[in-house]
Write a protein that holds these residues in place. Structure first.
Motif, mmCIF file in Angstrom:
data_model
loop_
_atom_site.group_PDB
_atom_site.id
_atom_site.type_symbol
_atom_site.label_atom_id
_atom_site.label_comp_id
_atom_site.label_asym_id
_atom_site.label_seq_id
_atom_site.Cartn_x
_atom_site.Cartn_y
_atom_site.Cartn_z
ATOM 1 N N GLU A 48 0.828 -1.208 0.000
ATOM 2 C CA GLU A 48 0.000 0.000 0.000
ATOM 3 C C GLU A 48 0.863 1.259 0.000
ATOM 4 O O GLU A 48 0.546 2.250 -0.654
ATOM 5 C CB GLU A 48 -0.930 -0.008 1.224
ATOM 6 N N ARG A 51 2.109 1.706 -3.461
ATOM 7 C CA ARG A 51 1.031 2.167 -4.337
ATOM 8 C C ARG A 51 0.813 3.666 -4.183
ATOM 9 O O ARG A 51 0.695 4.400 -5.173
ATOM 10 C CB ARG A 51 -0.261 1.420 -4.017
ATOM 11 N N LYS A 52 0.773 4.137 -2.919
ATOM 12 C CA LYS A 52 0.566 5.562 -2.681
ATOM 13 C C LYS A 52 1.695 6.401 -3.262
ATOM 14 O O LYS A 52 1.462 7.454 -3.857
ATOM 15 C CB LYS A 52 0.438 5.820 -1.174
ATOM 16 N N THR A 54 3.722 5.577 -5.707
ATOM 17 C CA THR A 54 3.665 5.510 -7.168
ATOM 18 C C THR A 54 2.569 6.410 -7.719
ATOM 19 O O THR A 54 2.741 7.059 -8.755
ATOM 20 C CB THR A 54 3.433 4.058 -7.623
ATOM 21 N N MET A 55 1.437 6.460 -7.027
ATOM 22 C CA MET A 55 0.342 7.320 -7.467
ATOM 23 C C MET A 55 0.754 8.787 -7.448
ATOM 24 O O MET A 55 0.318 9.584 -8.273
ATOM 25 C CB MET A 55 -0.882 7.107 -6.572
#
Length: 302
Positions: A48, A51-52, A54-55
Motif C-alpha cells: 500500500e 502504491r501511494k 507511485t500514485m
C-alpha cells in the motif's frame, strides 16, 4: 553414635546448598488487547505504501522506435498509447530529397489514466536507412543495428503494415525473421534466461512464438457493426486495429503495457544497465566514466 557427625554434615550441606529463588513474575497482558495483534508487524502495508508513492510520483517509460520512413512508427506509438505522442513523419524536404541520414529525437508526453500518471518518452529515428535499397528482405542494416542494440536494451521485433500481406505471406515472413534473428545471435525480449519460474516460462513461450508481432496502426475511427473502432480503410473493407483476427496489435499492446511493462523496466535497469556500467568501470580501471563536466570540475578544483 553418629549423631554428632550427622548434625555437622547436615549443617554444612545446608550452608552449601542455596535456597531456591522465587520465579520471576510474568507481566499480565494488557486488558482489552486482541491477542492476535501481538505478533502483527505491518509488513503487509508495504504494498500500500508503494502504491501511494507511485500514485504521487507516477511512472517513467522510455521507448525507441526504429525503422525506415513510411513504416508507420509514429502512428503505431500513438495507437499503442491512444494519444498523440510521437510526431508525424516529415517526409521529403522542399528539394524533394530524403532528409539527411539519422537525427535522433526524443519526445516526452505525460499520460494519465485512472489517476495513474506515466511520463512516456519516445525516441524516434527519422530517416533510418532510407538511402539504402534492400527491398523484399530483412535488411542487413536492421540485423547489424539489432546486434549492437540487443546488448544494451530490450528489443521487441515488429512487422509493420501487416495488412499488406496475405495470411500465408505473414506466417512465412514471421518464420523467416525468427530464423534470421536466431542465426545472427540476436536476442529479443523476453529472453529465455530471465524466466524466473515455470509459470513465467509458460507465459513467455507463448509470447515468443507470436513474435515478431504483425501489427497495423491507425489513429482514425470507423463505424463497424454499430460501434466506433480504430482501423484502416481498404478497398475490401475495414482492417480493425484491435481485432485479433485482423492483426496482432492487441497482443503487442497487452504485452508491452498490461503484463510486462514493469518487467521491461527492471530488466533494462538491473541487467542491461548494470552490465554496461560494469563494463565501463572495467575500461576505466574501476573508476566511473569521465565526462567533460567532471574534467572541468577537477581542473577547477586543482
Amino acid at each position: 553414635m553418629f549423631k554428632g557427625l550427622t548434625d555437622k554434615s547436615e549443617t554444612a550441606m545446608s550452608e552449601l546448598v542455596p535456597e531456591p529463588r522465587p520465579k520471576p513474575t510474568v507481566p499480565m497482558k494488557p486488558v482489552g488487547m486482541n491477542p492476535n495483534l501481538l505478533g502483527y508487524i505491518g509488513i503487509d502495508t508495504i504494498i500500500e505504501q508503494m502504491r501511494k508513492k507511485t500514485m504521487k510520483t507516477g511512472f517513467d517509460f522510455n521507448i525507441m522506435v526504429v525503422g525506415q520512413s513510411g513504416l508507420g512508427k509514429s502512428t503505431l506509438v500513438n495507437t499503442l498509447f491512444k494519444s498523440q505522442v510521437s510526431r508525424k513523419s516529415t517526409g521529403l524536404n522542399r528539394d524533394g530529397k530524403i532528409p539527411k541520414t539519422i537525427e535522433i529525437k526524443a519526445i516526452s508526453h505525460v499520460i494519465e489514466e485512472g489517476g495513474v500518471k506515466m511520463k512516456l518518452t519516445v525516441i524516434d529515428t527519422p530517416g533510418f536507412g532510407d538511402q539504402i535499397n534492400n527491398e523484399n528482405c530483412l535488411r542487413p542494416l536492421d540485423l547489424e543495428f539489432m546486434k549492437h542494440l540487443s546488448k544494451v536494451v530490450n528489443i521487441i521485433p515488429v512487422i509493420a503494415k501487416a495488412d499488406t500481406m496475405t495470411v500465408e505471406e505473414k506466417i512465412e515472413f514471421k518464420q523467416r525473421v525468427r530464423k534470421e534473428l536466431e542465426v545472427n545471435g540476436i536476442e529479443f525480449y523476453p529472453q529465455k534466461e530471465f524466466d524466473d519460474d515455470l509459470e513465467d516460462k509458460t507465459e513467455n513461450d507463448k509470447i515468443r512464438e507470436s513474435m515478431p508481432f504483425a501489427v497495423v496502426g491507425s489513429d482514425k475511427e470507423y463505424q463497424v457493426n454499430a460501434k466506433r473502432v480504430l482501423g484502416r480503410k481498404t478497398p475490401w473493407g475495414i482492417v480493425e486495429v484491435e481485432n485479433s483476427a485482423h492483426c496482432e496489435f492487441s497482443l503487442l499492446r497487452d504485452f508491452v503495457i498490461r503484463t510486462h511493462l514493469q518487467d521491461l523496466k527492471e530488466v533494462t535497469h538491473n541487467i542491461h544497465y548494470e552490465t554496461y556500467r560494469a563494463k565501463r568501470l572495467n575500461e576505466n580501471g574501476g573508476l566511473p566514466p569521465v565526462c567533460a563536466e567532471t574534467e572541468e570540475l577537477r581542473d577547477s578544483n586543482i
